[in-house]
Design a protein around this motif. Structure first.
Motif, PDB file in Angstrom:
ATOM      1  N   SER A  17       0.836  -1.214   0.000  1.00 19.58           N
ATOM      2  CA  SER A  17       0.000   0.000   0.000  1.00 19.58           C
ATOM      3  C   SER A  17       0.860   1.248   0.000  1.00 19.58           C
ATOM      4  CB  SER A  17      -0.893   0.020   1.247  1.00 19.58           C
ATOM      5  OG  SER A  17      -1.776  -1.073   1.275  1.00 19.58           O
ATOM      6  N   MET A  83      -3.872   3.784  -1.773  1.00 13.49           N
ATOM      7  CA  MET A  83      -3.762   2.721  -2.778  1.00 13.49           C
ATOM      8  C   MET A  83      -3.374   1.426  -2.082  1.00 13.49           C
ATOM      9  SD  MET A  83      -1.829   4.823  -5.831  1.00 13.49           S
ATOM     10  CE  MET A  83      -0.257   4.793  -5.001  1.00 13.49           C
ATOM     11  N   LEU A  86      -1.626  -3.151  -4.292  1.00 15.12           N
ATOM     12  CA  LEU A  86      -0.979  -2.633  -5.496  1.00 15.12           C
ATOM     13  C   LEU A  86      -0.453  -3.755  -6.375  1.00 15.12           C
ATOM     14  CD1 LEU A  86       0.707   0.471  -3.918  1.00 15.12           C
ATOM     15  CD2 LEU A  86      -0.827   0.515  -5.885  1.00 15.12           C
ATOM     16  N   ASP A  90       0.191  -1.061 -11.752  1.00 13.96           N
ATOM     17  CA  ASP A  90      -0.089   0.264 -11.184  1.00 13.96           C
ATOM     18  C   ASP A  90       1.139   1.177 -11.244  1.00 13.96           C
ATOM     19  OD1 ASP A  90      -2.000  -1.376  -8.637  1.00 13.96           O
ATOM     20  OD2 ASP A  90      -2.783  -0.281 -10.372  1.00 13.96           O
ATOM     21  N   VAL A 126       5.754  -0.503  -8.422  1.00 18.45           N
ATOM     22  CA  VAL A 126       5.310  -1.722  -7.755  1.00 18.45           C
ATOM     23  C   VAL A 126       6.124  -2.874  -8.329  1.00 18.45           C
ATOM     24  CG1 VAL A 126       3.360  -3.189  -7.134  1.00 18.45           C
ATOM     25  CG2 VAL A 126       3.006  -0.730  -7.554  1.00 18.45           C
TER      26      VAL A 126
END
Length: 128
Positions: A17, A83, A86, A90, A126
């Motif tokens: 996150s 968010m 993930l 992303d 990510v």
């Protein structure tokens, strides 16, 4: 001078996150919508979310629905994009944007041309 400044990007593992911040100066966010966009290398900028600060109404792209959440801090004149879960897809530079004509999010919120004031962007990566 109307200005938006994003922060909070970084490197995170899949499933992790991040919380992005969009701090406004020169105007009061209470009366405007804030769009969140992202642009991955070699791809067009796409709308991720739109947050109507006045009433909290939020729109999301299908690709992030259920994983991303918009919120605000009136005292700090800042909006946030939380968010979660993930994914590698992303990965992108994330931007927040606003426009004096957008008091609330409406049809067309996901089009970058709908907004005239942009932040500098913050990179989200990510990867494991």
């Amino acid at each position: 001078q109307v200005q938006l400044v994003e922060s909070g990007g970084g490197l995170v593992q899949p499933g992790g996150s991040l919380r992005l911040s969009c701090a406004a100066s020169g105007f009061n966010l209470d009366y405007y919508a804030i769009g969140w966009f992202r642009q991955a290398p070699g791809k067009e900028r796409e709308g991720v979310s739109c947050f109507s600060v006045s009433d909290g109404d939020t729109r999301y792209a299908d690709s992030v629905k259920g994983r991303f959440t918009g919120s605000r801090d009136n005292a700090k004149n800042t909006v946030y994009l939380q968010m979660n879960s993930l994914k590698p897809e992303d990965t992108a530079v994330y931007y927040c944007a606003t426009d004096p004509n957008w008091l609330r999010c409406g049809t067309g919120w996901s089009r970058p041309r709908s907004f005239s004031v942009w932040g500098q962007g913050t990179l989200v990566t990510v990867s494991s």
